[in-house]
Design a protein around this motif. Structure first.
Motif, PDB file in Angstrom:
ATOM      1  N   ASN A 243      46.107  59.148  61.135  1.00 16.82           N
ATOM      2  CA  ASN A 243      45.542  58.093  60.303  1.00 16.82           C
ATOM      3  C   ASN A 243      44.451  58.615  59.367  1.00 16.82           C
ATOM      4  OD1 ASN A 243      47.080  55.807  61.186  1.00 16.82           O
ATOM      5  ND2 ASN A 243      45.992  55.915  63.125  1.00 16.82           N
ATOM      6  N   ARG A 244      43.637  59.533  59.866  1.00 20.14           N
ATOM      7  CA  ARG A 244      42.612  60.121  58.992  1.00 20.14           C
ATOM      8  C   ARG A 244      43.277  60.874  57.837  1.00 20.14           C
ATOM      9  NH1 ARG A 244      37.081  61.418  61.858  1.00 20.14           N
ATOM     10  NH2 ARG A 244      37.246  60.239  63.786  1.00 20.14           N
ATOM     11  N   ALA A 245      44.423  61.507  58.125  1.00 20.02           N
ATOM     12  CA  ALA A 245      45.117  62.271  57.087  1.00 20.02           C
ATOM     13  C   ALA A 245      45.626  61.385  55.956  1.00 20.02           C
ATOM     14  CB  ALA A 245      46.292  63.036  57.711  1.00 20.02           C
ATOM     15  N   GLN A 246      45.790  60.090  56.233  1.00 21.81           N
ATOM     16  CA  GLN A 246      46.331  59.177  55.229  1.00 21.81           C
ATOM     17  C   GLN A 246      45.264  58.442  54.423  1.00 21.81           C
ATOM     18  OE1 GLN A 246      49.938  56.841  56.679  1.00 21.81           O
ATOM     19  NE2 GLN A 246      48.978  57.401  58.621  1.00 21.81           N
ATOM     20  N   LEU A 247      44.016  58.474  54.879  1.00 22.35           N
ATOM     21  CA  LEU A 247      42.978  57.656  54.252  1.00 22.35           C
ATOM     22  C   LEU A 247      42.801  57.943  52.769  1.00 22.35           C
ATOM     23  CD1 LEU A 247      39.990  57.241  56.749  1.00 22.35           C
ATOM     24  CD2 LEU A 247      41.401  55.462  55.729  1.00 22.35           C
ATOM     25  N   ASP A 248      42.662  59.216  52.414  1.00 24.04           N
ATOM     26  CA  ASP A 248      42.440  59.558  51.008  1.00 24.04           C
ATOM     27  C   ASP A 248      43.600  59.102  50.131  1.00 24.04           C
ATOM     28  OD1 ASP A 248      39.962  60.653  51.456  1.00 24.04           O
ATOM     29  OD2 ASP A 248      40.683  62.715  51.641  1.00 24.04           O
ATOM     30  N   GLY A 249      44.821  59.265  50.637  1.00 21.63           N
ATOM     31  CA  GLY A 249      45.992  58.846  49.866  1.00 21.63           C
ATOM     32  C   GLY A 249      46.026  57.345  49.655  1.00 21.63           C
ATOM     33  N   MET A 250      45.659  56.581  50.684  1.00 22.69           N
ATOM     34  CA  MET A 250      45.627  55.123  50.560  1.00 22.69           C
ATOM     35  C   MET A 250      44.574  54.692  49.544  1.00 22.69           C
ATOM     36  SD  MET A 250      46.039  53.794  54.496  1.00 22.69           S
ATOM     37  CE  MET A 250      47.570  54.044  55.412  1.00 22.69           C
ATOM     38  N   ILE A 251      43.415  55.337  49.609  1.00 26.70           N
ATOM     39  CA  ILE A 251      42.343  55.002  48.669  1.00 26.70           C
ATOM     40  C   ILE A 251      42.768  55.315  47.247  1.00 26.70           C
ATOM     41  CG2 ILE A 251      40.021  55.690  47.932  1.00 26.70           C
ATOM     42  CD1 ILE A 251      39.356  56.037  50.936  1.00 26.70           C
ATOM     43  N   LYS A 252      43.380  56.466  47.044  1.00 26.49           N
ATOM     44  CA  LYS A 252      43.845  56.854  45.710  1.00 26.49           C
ATOM     45  C   LYS A 252      44.905  55.872  45.204  1.00 26.49           C
ATOM     46  CE  LYS A 252      45.895  60.770  43.207  1.00 26.49           C
ATOM     47  NZ  LYS A 252      44.859  60.822  42.165  1.00 26.49           N
ATOM     48  N   TYR A 253      45.793  55.478  46.099  1.00 30.17           N
ATOM     49  CA  TYR A 253      46.849  54.520  45.717  1.00 30.17           C
ATOM     50  C   TYR A 253      46.239  53.214  45.209  1.00 30.17           C
ATOM     51  CZ  TYR A 253      50.556  51.048  46.306  1.00 30.17           C
ATOM     52  OH  TYR A 253      51.439  50.016  46.111  1.00 30.17           O
ATOM     53  N   LEU A 254      45.268  52.700  45.936  1.00 30.43           N
ATOM     54  CA  LEU A 254      44.654  51.433  45.526  1.00 30.43           C
ATOM     55  C   LEU A 254      43.790  51.604  44.277  1.00 30.43           C
ATOM     56  CD1 LEU A 254      43.681  49.967  49.019  1.00 30.43           C
ATOM     57  CD2 LEU A 254      45.405  49.075  47.445  1.00 30.43           C
ATOM     58  N   GLU A 255      43.114  52.749  44.148  1.00 32.28           N
ATOM     59  CA  GLU A 255      42.299  52.979  42.960  1.00 32.28           C
ATOM     60  C   GLU A 255      43.149  53.002  41.697  1.00 32.28           C
ATOM     61  OE1 GLU A 255      38.466  55.601  44.524  1.00 32.28           O
ATOM     62  OE2 GLU A 255      40.332  56.635  44.004  1.00 32.28           O
ATOM     63  N   ASP A 265      41.200  44.754  46.304  1.00 32.50           N
ATOM     64  CA  ASP A 265      39.815  45.205  46.120  1.00 32.50           C
ATOM     65  C   ASP A 265      39.086  45.262  47.462  1.00 32.50           C
ATOM     66  OD1 ASP A 265      40.058  45.485  43.376  1.00 32.50           O
ATOM     67  OD2 ASP A 265      39.384  43.448  42.951  1.00 32.50           O
ATOM     68  N   GLY A 266      39.339  44.258  48.298  1.00 33.41           N
ATOM     69  CA  GLY A 266      38.727  44.241  49.620  1.00 33.41           C
ATOM     70  C   GLY A 266      39.193  45.404  50.466  1.00 33.41           C
ATOM     71  N   LYS A 267      40.491  45.690  50.421  1.00 30.55           N
ATOM     72  CA  LYS A 267      41.026  46.809  51.205  1.00 30.55           C
ATOM     73  C   LYS A 267      40.483  48.146  50.715  1.00 30.55           C
ATOM     74  CE  LYS A 267      45.267  45.138  50.711  1.00 30.55           C
ATOM     75  NZ  LYS A 267      46.735  44.938  50.776  1.00 30.55           N
ATOM     76  N   LEU A 268      40.344  48.285  49.398  1.00 27.18           N
ATOM     77  CA  LEU A 268      39.787  49.518  48.855  1.00 27.18           C
ATOM     78  C   LEU A 268      38.353  49.709  49.335  1.00 27.18           C
ATOM     79  CD1 LEU A 268      39.994  51.964  47.010  1.00 27.18           C
ATOM     80  CD2 LEU A 268      39.378  50.486  45.077  1.00 27.18           C
ATOM     81  N   GLU A 269      37.578  48.640  49.295  1.00 27.59           N
ATOM     82  CA  GLU A 269      36.206  48.687  49.793  1.00 27.59           C
ATOM     83  C   GLU A 269      36.177  49.034  51.277  1.00 27.59           C
ATOM     84  OE1 GLU A 269      32.454  45.587  49.783  1.00 27.59           O
ATOM     85  OE2 GLU A 269      34.383  44.889  50.550  1.00 27.59           O
ATOM     86  N   GLY A 270      37.061  48.403  52.044  1.00 27.04           N
ATOM     87  CA  GLY A 270      37.105  48.636  53.480  1.00 27.04           C
ATOM     88  C   GLY A 270      37.530  50.048  53.840  1.00 27.04           C
ATOM     89  N   LEU A 271      38.537  50.581  53.152  1.00 23.32           N
ATOM     90  CA  LEU A 271      39.006  51.935  53.442  1.00 23.32           C
ATOM     91  C   LEU A 271      37.930  52.967  53.120  1.00 23.32           C
ATOM     92  CD1 LEU A 271      42.668  51.646  52.103  1.00 23.32           C
ATOM     93  CD2 LEU A 271      41.998  51.994  54.489  1.00 23.32           C
ATOM     94  N   LYS A 272      37.216  52.765  52.022  1.00 18.69           N
ATOM     95  CA  LYS A 272      36.139  53.698  51.677  1.00 18.69           C
ATOM     96  C   LYS A 272      35.009  53.637  52.710  1.00 18.69           C
ATOM     97  CE  LYS A 272      36.760  53.978  46.646  1.00 18.69           C
ATOM     98  NZ  LYS A 272      36.161  53.687  45.314  1.00 18.69           N
ATOM     99  N   ALA A 273      34.662  52.414  53.106  1.00 19.88           N
ATOM    100  CA  ALA A 273      33.601  52.256  54.107  1.00 19.88           C
ATOM    101  C   ALA A 273      34.025  52.866  55.444  1.00 19.88           C
ATOM    102  CB  ALA A 273      33.267  50.778  54.284  1.00 19.88           C
ATOM    103  N   LEU A 274      35.297  52.718  55.774  1.00 18.36           N
ATOM    104  CA  LEU A 274      35.815  53.282  57.020  1.00 18.36           C
ATOM    105  C   LEU A 274      35.778  54.806  56.967  1.00 18.36           C
ATOM    106  CD1 LEU A 274      37.002  52.389  59.711  1.00 18.36           C
ATOM    107  CD2 LEU A 274      39.256  52.336  58.643  1.00 18.36           C
ATOM    108  N   ARG A 275      36.171  55.356  55.830  1.00 23.40           N
ATOM    109  CA  ARG A 275      36.129  56.815  55.665  1.00 23.40           C
ATOM    110  C   ARG A 275      34.702  57.337  55.806  1.00 23.40           C
ATOM    111  NH1 ARG A 275      38.110  59.174  49.979  1.00 23.40           N
ATOM    112  NH2 ARG A 275      36.262  58.000  49.336  1.00 23.40           N
TER     113      ARG A 275
END
Length: 584
Positions: A243-255, A265-275
């Protein structure tokens, strides 16, 4: 991905693009062969320093050409896979839309389906089934869009991984080959490793994983983190890495996603905060940091579907003596608030449980594996009417499967002591989980701030007598929502867990601020969130006015309030210490 985009998509263009990459790859391969032949000639016929330098440079160029050729193969295969998957999802959507058109139903831009007002004759016709057909069509449309959206996310993440192959020195052929293997094994290739089917139990998945050789496990983790990260039965440490390996890719996808929705927008905020929170926690695993006492964090699940998914644990549930899994409720989604509040609640439970019994290892999980109802603040009661129990039923199935996984991956001869902690609408979800085969897989259940459960008795939860606990703060209006009946033992969704009729052991909780029913109508219910807090003591501001401050232990951890203390006592296996209060 929305209805309009899927209906008007042209997957054939992806197939044409795949063919173009094939042609480009062939031309690239021709250059590769030419350079390879030149490299052979230079190596045989040109000696000396200059010859060696030329030979080295040609080999580097050849490696880069080889890597780019393999990357083009991977891109072509991925685009062809995407074209086929999008065509399948699109065909399902078009078929449902055509059926709706023939039935004279109206399909909204959001996928909702409405039907004409029934005639007098139809109203009295026992075979009239327009509402049922419309609902079934809406579900098919929703599933087709969700299927396409999942493909979109998977392909985008894999394309991003291929794009990351490019470096200043060119493309590494070995790294490119890994990506090609990943694309080729999206479907049939996985069978070579015996990938368990979707109906496999968590125990079967765990046995399959343990049966793989170390190099096969590493290959799966490298190629398919998206498959391992959310699969029940995979060990927690492996899920965390995937899951950690996927975080950056998910953030980039939403950005980079055009026309992001508010949820995006909420998910992008949440994923960054989680990272950020994971990074701040550090890399230590299994045991708390000896200096900071900070427990290790495990990311047991993360996803971008719908309102977002996240499963975070403080402590390793596979090695812990006590494991708790907290199910949040109303208004919970993957956003910054979730990371800063719900994840913190899991930490508070961990700290308080450890304080109650320092001799045992603990793991405290917050499980956001479903879509909790969202209250917009304009008319919460209307939102609840619309929501109903559908989210809870779907979430209940997922929660039960996750709890089964905790049992399957736990190590050691002695099973862990497992507690379900269900808050708000999460209590309804836990109740639905108890109805699944295998139920909650828990030894104790704690229900707090519940708007009612679709169960009659505490014993229906499937745990031993005396092992169900409940709390309802005095000013928590969610736990007091009337159901329109004179029965004092029921609230909005069913039986009140804090009532005498239900039969749970009720413990105390702070009253919380009283915003009244007008506050509830506006969605302002601070007393609904008091159950996980620290104890507060009276204090004074510099100007002499009264205030309050959180009470902390010498090591910096919070001192729990009465409800968090009771939760911690249950979680740590000492439910017999809980101070009970009279039921409602």
């Amino acid at each position: 991905m929305d209805l309009y985009q899927l209906e008007n998509a042209q997957p054939s263009r992806l197939a044409a693009l795949a063919n173009a990459y094939d042609s480009l790859g062939k031309a690239n391969h021709a250059h590769f062969e030419a350079v390879k032949e030149t490299s052979r000639w230079v190596g045989t016929n040109w000696s000396g320093t200059a010859g060696k330098a030329a030979s080295t440079k040609l080999k580097q160029t050849n490696n880069s050409l080889d890597g780019s050729y393999v990357a083009m193969q991977a891109t072509s295969a991925l685009l062809r896979h995407a074209a086929e998957a999008f065509e399948l999802a699109q065909s399902k959507l078009v078929e449902a839309l055509e059926e709706a058109r023939k039935a004279a139903f109206t399909v909204g831009a959001d996928g909702s389906v409405t039907y004409p007002k029934p005639s007098t004759a139809e109203q009295h016709d026992t075979d009239y089934d327009a509402p049922k057909r419309a609902s079934a069509l809406a579900e098919r449309i929703s599933k087709a869009i969700a299927e396409a959206d999942a493909v979109d996310q998977k392909v985008a993440l894999r394309l991003n991984a291929i794009a990351q192959l490019a470096t200043f020195d060119g493309l590494n052929p070995e790294a490119a080959q890994l990506q090609l293997d990943a694309v080729n094994s999206l479907d049939e290739g996985l069978r070579s490793l015996g990938w368990p089917g979707k109906d496999a139990t968590a125990a079967e998945v765990n046995a399959w994983w343990k049966g793989l050789a170390p190099d096969e496990q590493q290959k799966m983790l490298t190629l398919h983190p998206d498959l391992l990260g959310g699969r029940n039965g995979i060990p927690s440490e492996v899920r965390d890495k995937a899951n950690r390996a996927q975080l950056d890719g998910m953030i980039k996808y939403l950005e980079e996603k055009p026309h992001r929705s508010g949820y995006d927008d909420g998910k992008l905020e949440g994923l960054k905060a989680l990272r950020d929170k994971l990074a701040a926690n550090g890399a230590h695993l299994n045991d708390a940091d000896p200096k900071t006492k900070q427990p290790p964090m495990f990311l047991l699940g993360v996803g971008m579907e719908s309102h977002g998914r996240a499963i975070v644990s403080y402590g390793n549930p596979d090695t812990a003596d006590n494991v708790s899994a907290y199910v949040p409720g109303l208004n919970t989604m993957l956003d910054g608030h979730f990371v800063n509040n719900d994840v913190q609640r899991a930490r508070n439970i961990y700290d308080a449980a450890t304080q109650n019994d320092p001799t045992k290892k603990n793991a405290s999980i917050v499980w956001l594996g479903y879509d909790a109802p969202q209250i917009n603040g304009n008319d919460p009661t209307n939102d609840l009417k619309v929501t109903g129990t559908g989210n809870a039923k779907e979430g209940g199935r997922a929660y039960s499967a996750f709890m089964q996984s905790l049992r399957a991956t736990h190590e050691g001869a002695i099973p862990a002591h497992v507690t379900t902690v269900a808050h708000s609408y999460g209590s309804l979800t836990a109740g639905e989980a108890s109805k699944q085969p295998g139920g909650l897989y828990s030894d104790d259940v704690v229900i707090i701030g519940s708007p009612g459960m679709d169960l009659h008795k505490a014993s229906d939860l499937g745990v031993q007598d005396g092992h169900v606990f409940a709390a309802a703060a005095k000013n928590d209006k969610v736990a007091q929502l009337p159901d329109g009946t004179p029965d004092p033992n029921t609230v909005w969704f069913g039986t009140d867990p804090a009532s005498a009729e239900f039969g749970a052991k009720r413990f105390g909780a702070p009253d919380g601020p009283d915003k009244g029913w007008w506050g509830a109508v506006q969605g302002d219910i601070p007393a609904h969130s008091v159950y996980f807090d620290a104890r507060e003591a009276e204090a004074y501001n510099p100007d002499g006015t009264k205030t309050s401050e959180i009470v902390r232990h010498p090591d910096g951890t919070i001192e729990p309030n009465e409800s968090l203390q009771a939760i911690a006592q249950v979680v740590s296996g000492h439910g017999d210490r809980v101070v009970t209060v009279p039921p409602r």
